[in-house]
Design an enzyme around this catalytic site. Structure first.
Site, PDB file in Angstrom:
ATOM      1  N   ASP A  23      -9.313   4.375  -7.649  1.00 34.72           N
ATOM      2  CA  ASP A  23      -8.148   5.164  -7.247  1.00 34.72           C
ATOM      3  C   ASP A  23      -8.656   6.480  -6.666  1.00 34.72           C
ATOM      4  O   ASP A  23      -9.310   7.267  -7.362  1.00 34.72           O
ATOM      5  CB  ASP A  23      -7.305   5.401  -8.504  1.00 34.72           C
ATOM      6  CG  ASP A  23      -6.118   6.304  -8.261  1.00 34.72           C
ATOM      7  OD1 ASP A  23      -5.997   6.905  -7.175  1.00 34.72           O
ATOM      8  OD2 ASP A  23      -5.296   6.424  -9.196  1.00 34.72           O
ATOM      9  N   ASN A  37       0.973   9.593   7.530  1.00 32.77           N
ATOM     10  CA  ASN A  37       1.718   9.168   8.727  1.00 32.77           C
ATOM     11  C   ASN A  37       1.972  10.404   9.589  1.00 32.77           C
ATOM     12  O   ASN A  37       1.735  11.537   9.155  1.00 32.77           O
ATOM     13  CB  ASN A  37       2.992   8.415   8.357  1.00 32.77           C
ATOM     14  CG  ASN A  37       3.938   9.257   7.528  1.00 32.77           C
ATOM     15  OD1 ASN A  37       4.296  10.367   7.925  1.00 32.77           O
ATOM     16  ND2 ASN A  37       4.304   8.757   6.364  1.00 32.77           N
ATOM     17  N   ASP A  47      -0.816   7.676   0.298  1.00 34.65           N
ATOM     18  CA  ASP A  47      -0.187   8.967   0.593  1.00 34.65           C
ATOM     19  C   ASP A  47       0.701   9.395  -0.585  1.00 34.65           C
ATOM     20  O   ASP A  47       0.602  10.529  -1.085  1.00 34.65           O
ATOM     21  CB  ASP A  47       0.638   8.791   1.877  1.00 34.65           C
ATOM     22  CG  ASP A  47       1.011  10.096   2.551  1.00 34.65           C
ATOM     23  OD1 ASP A  47       0.599  11.157   2.066  1.00 34.65           O
ATOM     24  OD2 ASP A  47       1.716  10.038   3.570  1.00 34.65           O
TER      25      ASP A  47
HETATM   26  P1  ADP Z   1      -1.568   2.744   5.875  1.00 39.21           P
HETATM   27  O1  ADP Z   1      -0.142   3.161   6.105  1.00 39.21           O
HETATM   28  O2  ADP Z   1      -2.547   3.567   6.686  1.00 39.21           O
HETATM   29  O3  ADP Z   1      -1.749   1.278   6.010  1.00 39.21           O
HETATM   30  P2  ADP Z   1      -1.462   2.585   2.927  1.00 39.21           P
HETATM   31  O4  ADP Z   1      -1.433   3.727   1.982  1.00 39.21           O
HETATM   32  O5  ADP Z   1      -0.235   1.725   3.011  1.00 39.21           O
HETATM   33  O6  ADP Z   1      -1.866   3.213   4.366  1.00 39.21           O
HETATM   34  O7  ADP Z   1      -2.697   1.649   2.578  1.00 39.21           O
HETATM   35  C1  ADP Z   1      -4.033   1.986   2.847  1.00 39.21           C
HETATM   36  C2  ADP Z   1      -4.930   1.446   1.759  1.00 39.21           C
HETATM   37  O8  ADP Z   1      -4.888   2.342   0.639  1.00 39.21           O
HETATM   38  C3  ADP Z   1      -4.536   0.072   1.198  1.00 39.21           C
HETATM   39  O9  ADP Z   1      -5.724  -0.704   1.037  1.00 39.21           O
HETATM   40  C4  ADP Z   1      -3.925   0.424  -0.150  1.00 39.21           C
HETATM   41  O10 ADP Z   1      -4.090  -0.640  -1.094  1.00 39.21           O
HETATM   42  C5  ADP Z   1      -4.809   1.574  -0.549  1.00 39.21           C
HETATM   43  N1  ADP Z   1      -4.340   2.429  -1.652  1.00 39.21           N
HETATM   44  C6  ADP Z   1      -3.098   2.549  -2.183  1.00 39.21           C
HETATM   45  N2  ADP Z   1      -3.120   3.434  -3.211  1.00 39.21           N
HETATM   46  C7  ADP Z   1      -4.413   3.866  -3.332  1.00 39.21           C
HETATM   47  C8  ADP Z   1      -5.099   4.768  -4.219  1.00 39.21           C
HETATM   48  N3  ADP Z   1      -4.455   5.413  -5.193  1.00 39.21           N
HETATM   49  N4  ADP Z   1      -6.442   4.942  -4.045  1.00 39.21           N
HETATM   50  C9  ADP Z   1      -7.115   4.314  -3.061  1.00 39.21           C
HETATM   51  N5  ADP Z   1      -6.526   3.462  -2.190  1.00 39.21           N
HETATM   52  C10 ADP Z   1      -5.194   3.238  -2.321  1.00 39.21           C
END
Ligand code: ADP
Length: 187
Positions: A23, A37, A47
């Protein structure tokens, strides 16, 4: 918390690219890179997790940046403080929405990584942790995104003496981790 997979690393001209499963909000690095975004006003996925863990200061700074310079286009990046996160800064990078791959998605994704690293280098930051930009809600296929991410970071580290010494990808699920491990292994 101990990580289940301790990670994999590779050195590039004396600097290190490493992968961990975890995480990103827990990372103790100079900066974490958020998959933001264009509005810079927060969203879901990583985010949302960063804003929840980091508290309202980060969003206030994002609002101020937005008021001063407008939205951040895909491929761009901006920096704020880290609020309550263990990281000192958050670099907010805006990935491309995947529309099949013929609309410049790879260039935009590479530009995210370069712009985030440029900001880190200009501030003299030594350690930076990236989320897998684009591969969640924005739909970028993980295998293709991993190749772009690893190749772009490796060439930046090799080319720029001011680049961070350590770049860590923090992958949130085992499939994404394994895919990045394949790309790093193929470097
Ligand atoms: P995007 O809109 O750029 O696709 P997302 O946040 O939807 O961004 O997803 C980008 C990546 O971050 C995905 O692989 C998601 O599983 C991952 N992700 C979500 N939460 C966390 C976190 N707390 N730490 C690291 N990666 C995360």
């Amino acid at each position: 918390m101990k990580r289940i997979i301790e990670g994999m690393e590779r050195s590039v001209t004396g600097k290190v690219i490493e992968l961990v499963l975890g995480d990103i909000t827990r990372e103790e690095v100079d900066a974490v890179v958020n998959a933001a975004n264009s509005t810079l006003l927060g969203g879901g996925g990583v985010d949302g997790a960063i804003h929840r863990a980091g508290g309202p200061e980060i969003l206030e700074e994002c609002r101020a940046i937005r008021a001063a310079q407008g939205e951040c286009p895909p491929g761009g990046a901006v920096i704020t403080g880290g609020g309550k996160l263990p990281a000192r800064y958050v670099i907010h990078a805006v990935g491309p929405v995947w529309r099949g791959g013929d609309l410049g998605e790879a260039d935009i994704l590479a530009s995210c990584y370069r712009n985030a690293l440029r900001i880190a280098a200009d501030r003299g930051l030594r350690s930076v942790a990236f989320a897998s930009i684009g591969t969640g809600a924005y739909g970028y296929p993980v295998g293709k995104a991993a190749s772009v991410a690893i190749a772009t970071v490796a060439s930046f580290l090799a080319a720029d003496p001011a680049a961070p010494l350590r770049v860590r990808f923090v992958l949130f699920d085992p499939v994404t981790y394994a895919t990045y491990a394949g790309a790093l292994g193929a470097l």
